[in-house]
Design a protein around this motif. Sequence first.
Motif, PDB file in Angstrom:
ATOM      1  N   THR A  39      68.186 -29.920  32.663  1.00 20.82           N
ATOM      2  CA  THR A  39      66.826 -30.109  32.160  1.00 20.82           C
ATOM      3  C   THR A  39      66.593 -29.519  30.772  1.00 20.82           C
ATOM      4  O   THR A  39      65.607 -29.851  30.125  1.00 20.82           O
ATOM      5  N   GLY A  40      67.447 -28.600  30.348  1.00 18.73           N
ATOM      6  CA  GLY A  40      67.237 -27.909  29.086  1.00 18.73           C
ATOM      7  C   GLY A  40      66.275 -26.750  29.202  1.00 18.73           C
ATOM      8  O   GLY A  40      65.995 -26.056  28.227  1.00 18.73           O
ATOM      9  N   ASP A  41      65.763 -26.502  30.397  1.00 14.70           N
ATOM     10  CA  ASP A  41      64.805 -25.418  30.618  1.00 14.70           C
ATOM     11  C   ASP A  41      65.408 -24.344  31.514  1.00 14.70           C
ATOM     12  O   ASP A  41      66.151 -24.645  32.449  1.00 14.70           O
ATOM     13  N   VAL A  42      65.038 -23.094  31.241  1.00 10.78           N
ATOM     14  CA  VAL A  42      65.436 -21.992  32.105  1.00 10.78           C
ATOM     15  C   VAL A  42      64.559 -22.034  33.346  1.00 10.78           C
ATOM     16  O   VAL A  42      63.343 -22.213  33.254  1.00 10.78           O
ATOM     17  N   LEU A  43      65.161 -21.885  34.515  1.00  8.46           N
ATOM     18  CA  LEU A  43      64.422 -21.921  35.778  1.00  8.46           C
ATOM     19  C   LEU A  43      63.737 -20.581  36.011  1.00  8.46           C
ATOM     20  O   LEU A  43      64.389 -19.533  36.038  1.00  8.46           O
ATOM     21  N   GLY A  44      62.398 -20.617  36.188  1.00 11.97           N
ATOM     22  CA  GLY A  44      61.648 -19.406  36.486  1.00 11.97           C
ATOM     23  C   GLY A  44      61.961 -18.902  37.889  1.00 11.97           C
ATOM     24  O   GLY A  44      62.460 -19.643  38.736  1.00 11.97           O
ATOM     25  N   GLU A  45      61.662 -17.653  38.154  1.00 11.82           N
ATOM     26  CA  GLU A  45      62.026 -16.996  39.420  1.00 11.82           C
ATOM     27  C   GLU A  45      61.561 -17.773  40.648  1.00 11.82           C
ATOM     28  O   GLU A  45      62.291 -17.952  41.586  1.00 11.82           O
ATOM     29  N   ASP A  46      60.318 -18.250  40.655  1.00 10.70           N
ATOM     30  CA  ASP A  46      59.782 -18.959  41.817  1.00 10.70           C
ATOM     31  C   ASP A  46      59.499 -20.430  41.517  1.00 10.70           C
ATOM     32  O   ASP A  46      58.742 -21.083  42.216  1.00 10.70           O
ATOM     33  N   GLU A  47      60.103 -20.957  40.487  1.00 11.42           N
ATOM     34  CA  GLU A  47      59.837 -22.326  40.059  1.00 11.42           C
ATOM     35  C   GLU A  47      60.690 -23.315  40.844  1.00 11.42           C
ATOM     36  O   GLU A  47      61.868 -23.078  41.103  1.00 11.42           O
ATOM     37  N   ALA A  48      60.093 -24.437  41.243  1.00  6.88           N
ATOM     38  CA  ALA A  48      60.826 -25.477  41.960  1.00  6.88           C
ATOM     39  C   ALA A  48      61.559 -26.375  40.962  1.00  6.88           C
ATOM     40  O   ALA A  48      61.114 -26.551  39.832  1.00  6.88           O
ATOM     41  N   LEU A  49      62.667 -26.923  41.393  1.00  2.38           N
ATOM     42  CA  LEU A  49      63.435 -27.839  40.555  1.00  2.38           C
ATOM     43  C   LEU A  49      62.872 -29.249  40.667  1.00  2.38           C
ATOM     44  O   LEU A  49      62.250 -29.603  41.656  1.00  2.38           O
ATOM     45  N   GLU A  50      63.122 -30.062  39.641  1.00  2.00           N
ATOM     46  CA  GLU A  50      62.752 -31.468  39.700  1.00  2.00           C
ATOM     47  C   GLU A  50      63.691 -32.190  40.652  1.00  2.00           C
ATOM     48  O   GLU A  50      64.745 -31.688  41.005  1.00  2.00           O
ATOM     49  N   GLU A  51      63.343 -33.402  41.060  1.00  2.00           N
ATOM     50  CA  GLU A  51      64.042 -34.091  42.144  1.00  2.00           C
ATOM     51  C   GLU A  51      65.553 -34.229  41.943  1.00  2.00           C
ATOM     52  O   GLU A  51      66.326 -33.735  42.750  1.00  2.00           O
ATOM     53  N   VAL A  52      66.009 -34.911  40.901  1.00  2.00           N
ATOM     54  CA  VAL A  52      67.453 -35.106  40.729  1.00  2.00           C
ATOM     55  C   VAL A  52      68.162 -33.777  40.458  1.00  2.00           C
ATOM     56  O   VAL A  52      69.161 -33.470  41.102  1.00  2.00           O
ATOM     57  N   PRO A  53      67.669 -32.939  39.538  1.00  2.00           N
ATOM     58  CA  PRO A  53      68.326 -31.637  39.375  1.00  2.00           C
ATOM     59  C   PRO A  53      68.343 -30.813  40.665  1.00  2.00           C
ATOM     60  O   PRO A  53      69.316 -30.124  40.942  1.00  2.00           O
ATOM     61  N   GLU A  54      67.281 -30.884  41.454  1.00  2.00           N
ATOM     62  CA  GLU A  54      67.246 -30.146  42.722  1.00  2.00           C
ATOM     63  C   GLU A  54      68.322 -30.653  43.679  1.00  2.00           C
ATOM     64  O   GLU A  54      69.026 -29.871  44.313  1.00  2.00           O
ATOM     65  N   LEU A  55      68.464 -31.974  43.782  1.00  2.00           N
ATOM     66  CA  LEU A  55      69.498 -32.532  44.661  1.00  2.00           C
ATOM     67  C   LEU A  55      70.888 -32.119  44.202  1.00  2.00           C
ATOM     68  O   LEU A  55      71.734 -31.736  45.011  1.00  2.00           O
ATOM     69  N   ILE A  56      71.122 -32.190  42.905  1.00  2.00           N
ATOM     70  CA  ILE A  56      72.434 -31.810  42.381  1.00  2.00           C
ATOM     71  C   ILE A  56      72.696 -30.329  42.630  1.00  2.00           C
ATOM     72  O   ILE A  56      73.781 -29.950  43.069  1.00  2.00           O
ATOM     73  N   ALA A  57      71.702 -29.482  42.375  1.00  2.00           N
ATOM     74  CA  ALA A  57      71.875 -28.045  42.604  1.00  2.00           C
ATOM     75  C   ALA A  57      72.091 -27.746  44.086  1.00  2.00           C
ATOM     76  O   ALA A  57      72.926 -26.906  44.449  1.00  2.00           O
ATOM     77  N   LEU A  58      71.370 -28.432  44.965  1.00  2.00           N
ATOM     78  CA  LEU A  58      71.534 -28.240  46.408  1.00  2.00           C
ATOM     79  C   LEU A  58      72.943 -28.626  46.847  1.00  2.00           C
ATOM     80  O   LEU A  58      73.625 -27.859  47.541  1.00  2.00           O
ATOM     81  N   ILE A  59      73.400 -29.794  46.435  1.00  2.00           N
ATOM     82  CA  ILE A  59      74.730 -30.257  46.838  1.00  2.00           C
ATOM     83  C   ILE A  59      75.808 -29.374  46.219  1.00  2.00           C
ATOM     84  O   ILE A  59      76.800 -29.031  46.874  1.00  2.00           O
ATOM     85  N   ALA A  60      75.633 -28.968  44.965  1.00  2.00           N
ATOM     86  CA  ALA A  60      76.605 -28.067  44.332  1.00  2.00           C
ATOM     87  C   ALA A  60      76.717 -26.768  45.123  1.00  2.00           C
ATOM     88  O   ALA A  60      77.822 -26.278  45.390  1.00  2.00           O
ATOM     89  N   THR A  61      75.572 -26.232  45.530  1.00  4.63           N
ATOM     90  CA  THR A  61      75.564 -24.988  46.299  1.00  4.63           C
ATOM     91  C   THR A  61      76.230 -25.180  47.658  1.00  4.63           C
ATOM     92  O   THR A  61      77.034 -24.352  48.086  1.00  4.63           O
TER      93      THR A  61
END
Length: 145
Positions: A39-61
């Motif tokens: 996304t080019g943005d730093v993720l805040g401590e309690d910030e939710a991810l956007e849909e595609v980045p969230e899916l990618i981060a979930l699967i990567a994890t």
Amino acid sequence: MGKLSSSPFPPQASELRRWTLSEAADLRALRASLHEELTGDVLGEDEALEEVPELIALIATELATNALRHGIPPTVVRLLATDDHLVLDVADHDVGSLPELVEARPVGDGGRGLELARALSLDVGWYATGTTKNIWASFPRSAHV
């Protein structure tokens, strides 16, 4: 248990970023770094991810957790890109075992990373090199990337 089909990711994929993990504590930094890369943005401590980045981060994890738990370290996570897809490639150094799909395990018992990857990505496969076993999952390239 079923076997995941063997097939390499598209050869025209180019590497955007690579992470090397040695323990589960590295997973949080992986998620935050993936979000920033996508996304080019730093993720805040309690910030939710956007849909595609969230899916990618979930699967990567999930895939990295499997590799750390069942493979031989280090685990290497790569984010690759083709013209229209993003590809996660997660490698461990246990070339003696095949990836297995755990279909009958109750939710909450763990070990469902491959099932989640199959359900949430466009495609999933695996391949082996001389030194690594790699699991990959592909995702649509969004307007954010």
